[in-house]
Motif scaffolding. Sequence first.
Motif, PDB file in Angstrom:
ATOM      1  N   HIS A   1       1.769  -0.854  -0.064  1.00 34.66           N
ATOM      2  CA  HIS A   1       0.142   0.439  -0.055  1.00 34.66           C
ATOM      3  C   HIS A   1       1.131   1.057  -0.513  1.00 34.66           C
ATOM      4  N   PRO A   2       0.305   2.165  -0.381  1.00 39.78           N
ATOM      5  CA  PRO A   2       1.214   3.844  -0.902  1.00 39.78           C
ATOM      6  C   PRO A   2       1.858   4.354   0.656  1.00 39.78           C
ATOM      7  N   LEU A   3       0.954   3.870   1.522  1.00 41.55           N
ATOM      8  CA  LEU A   3       0.872   4.645   3.338  1.00 41.55           C
ATOM      9  C   LEU A   3       1.710   3.686   3.711  1.00 41.55           C
ATOM     10  N   ASP A   4       1.834   2.163   3.529  1.00 43.23           N
ATOM     11  CA  ASP A   4       2.326   1.331   4.727  1.00 43.23           C
ATOM     12  C   ASP A   4       3.966   1.644   4.704  1.00 43.23           C
ATOM     13  N   ALA A   5       4.402   2.161   3.729  1.00 43.34           N
ATOM     14  CA  ALA A   5       5.826   2.914   4.539  1.00 43.34           C
ATOM     15  C   ALA A   5       5.875   3.672   5.275  1.00 43.34           C
ATOM     16  N   LEU A   6       4.973   4.982   4.767  1.00 40.36           N
ATOM     17  CA  LEU A   6       4.550   5.683   6.235  1.00 40.36           C
ATOM     18  C   LEU A   6       4.119   5.999   7.508  1.00 40.36           C
ATOM     19  N   THR A   7       3.623   5.011   7.429  1.00 39.60           N
ATOM     20  CA  THR A   7       3.025   4.029   9.016  1.00 39.60           C
ATOM     21  C   THR A   7       3.972   3.089   9.461  1.00 39.60           C
TER      22      THR A   7
ATOM     23  N   LEU B   1      -5.647   7.316  15.577  1.00 41.40           N
ATOM     24  CA  LEU B   1      -5.914   7.065  14.928  1.00 41.40           C
ATOM     25  C   LEU B   1      -7.244   8.830  14.211  1.00 41.40           C
ATOM     26  N   ARG B   2      -8.511   8.064  14.703  1.00 43.26           N
ATOM     27  CA  ARG B   2      -9.584   9.646  14.805  1.00 43.26           C
ATOM     28  C   ARG B   2     -10.235   9.886  15.942  1.00 43.26           C
ATOM     29  N   ASP B   3      -9.376   9.270  17.631  1.00 37.58           N
ATOM     30  CA  ASP B   3      -9.168   9.978  18.409  1.00 37.58           C
ATOM     31  C   ASP B   3      -7.881  11.532  18.434  1.00 37.58           C
ATOM     32  N   ARG B   4      -6.693  11.257  17.787  1.00 32.44           N
ATOM     33  CA  ARG B   4      -5.895  11.877  17.977  1.00 32.44           C
ATOM     34  C   ARG B   4      -6.237  13.457  16.911  1.00 32.44           C
ATOM     35  N   LEU B   5      -6.739  12.793  15.577  1.00 31.10           N
ATOM     36  CA  LEU B   5      -8.053  13.622  14.278  1.00 31.10           C
ATOM     37  C   LEU B   5      -8.959  15.064  15.307  1.00 31.10           C
ATOM     38  N   GLU B   6     -10.025  13.958  15.999  1.00 30.94           N
ATOM     39  CA  GLU B   6     -10.900  14.791  17.233  1.00 30.94           C
ATOM     40  C   GLU B   6     -10.064  15.308  17.842  1.00 30.94           C
ATOM     41  N   GLU B   7      -8.945  15.282  18.382  1.00 25.74           N
ATOM     42  CA  GLU B   7      -8.276  15.876  19.786  1.00 25.74           C
ATOM     43  C   GLU B   7      -7.684  16.817  18.417  1.00 25.74           C
ATOM     44  N   LEU B   8      -6.737  17.049  17.501  1.00 26.28           N
ATOM     45  CA  LEU B   8      -6.135  18.104  17.138  1.00 26.28           C
ATOM     46  C   LEU B   8      -7.655  19.393  16.175  1.00 26.28           C
TER      47      LEU B   8
ATOM     48  N   THR C   1       5.210   9.352  16.474  1.00 30.34           N
ATOM     49  CA  THR C   1       6.012   9.671  15.914  1.00 30.34           C
ATOM     50  C   THR C   1       5.907  11.124  15.622  1.00 30.34           C
ATOM     51  N   ASP C   2       3.756  11.504  15.771  1.00 30.23           N
ATOM     52  CA  ASP C   2       3.810  12.924  16.173  1.00 30.23           C
ATOM     53  C   ASP C   2       4.157  13.296  14.448  1.00 30.23           C
ATOM     54  N   PRO C   3       3.383  12.436  13.929  1.00 34.79           N
ATOM     55  CA  PRO C   3       2.624  12.904  12.422  1.00 34.79           C
ATOM     56  C   PRO C   3       2.258  14.046  11.968  1.00 34.79           C
ATOM     57  N   GLY C   4       2.128  14.538  10.417  1.00 39.05           N
ATOM     58  CA  GLY C   4       1.574  15.911  10.348  1.00 39.05           C
ATOM     59  C   GLY C   4      -0.948  15.186  10.069  1.00 39.05           C
ATOM     60  N   PRO C   5      -1.062  16.689  10.427  1.00 36.30           N
ATOM     61  CA  PRO C   5      -2.680  16.114   9.800  1.00 36.30           C
ATOM     62  C   PRO C   5      -3.144  15.849   8.862  1.00 36.30           C
ATOM     63  N   GLU C   6      -2.244  15.730   7.850  1.00 42.27           N
ATOM     64  CA  GLU C   6      -2.746  15.562   6.273  1.00 42.27           C
ATOM     65  C   GLU C   6      -2.586  14.252   6.595  1.00 42.27           C
ATOM     66  N   ASP C   7      -1.236  14.294   6.614  1.00 43.01           N
ATOM     67  CA  ASP C   7      -1.086  12.280   6.435  1.00 43.01           C
ATOM     68  C   ASP C   7      -1.826  11.320   7.356  1.00 43.01           C
ATOM     69  N   MET C   8      -2.480  12.027   8.075  1.00 39.53           N
ATOM     70  CA  MET C   8      -3.220  11.217   9.725  1.00 39.53           C
ATOM     71  C   MET C   8      -4.509  11.391   9.231  1.00 39.53           C
ATOM     72  N   GLN C   9      -4.718  12.105   8.490  1.00 32.61           N
ATOM     73  CA  GLN C   9      -5.846  12.327   7.737  1.00 32.61           C
ATOM     74  C   GLN C   9      -6.281  11.826   6.677  1.00 32.61           C
TER      75      GLN C   9
END
Length: 209
Positions: free
Chosen positions: A29-35, A82-89, A57-65
């Motif tokens: 998956h294109p995002l596999d290496a990132l995660t 991920l959902r919890d972190r995005l809600e927190e942001l 590792t504190d990734p950026g909001p765009e990557d998390m989304q």
Amino acid sequence: MLPFLHDSKDSQPASDQSAHAAAPVAEAHPLDALTGGAFSAATSGERAQRVRDWLATDPGPEDMQAVYKELSAKDRGAAKALRDRLEELRRAKAQDAMAEEWRVKGQALLDSERLHIADALAWQRDAAKAGAPLARPPLSEIRDRLTERVSVVEDLQQRVMVQREAAALLAQRIELLSTNAWSNASAQQSGLEADVARWHEQSQALTAD
């Protein structure tokens, strides 16, 4: 003579062997290496752990989304962190915007030439009602400065009230003296003049404040 027996593996046609050798490998998956391998993990538990490790590792909001959008379609449980972190942001962003809105309003009150106590109290009441973060800067600083200004204004109001009462008493003394005999009024004149001078001095001090 018996015919030469070939090994079964060797007897496979060359075309079959080449087909096995050329079997395509599933693309990552294109995002596999990132995660850190969250998409290629074998189980939901492994995916969830790799997501948590990646979030550390504190990734950026765009990557998390982007990761949440893809992973939630495959494994909602693993995507929960991920959902919890995005809600927190999102909540933090909304709080920051609200804090800035009420900071501007509070600063406008502080910058005004004349502060009305009712306006200062209304600012704090309405900000708290709206859920603005009054307990942390910059709103805590604005609140403290407004409280200090209100205290100063209340003190001035009290002193003005005292001066008004003193002026009323002086007026009564002057009126009473006007009904007394000249000799009696003349004897009290110096004391009255001293009190009037003191009243003027205190009034000037109030004006300066």
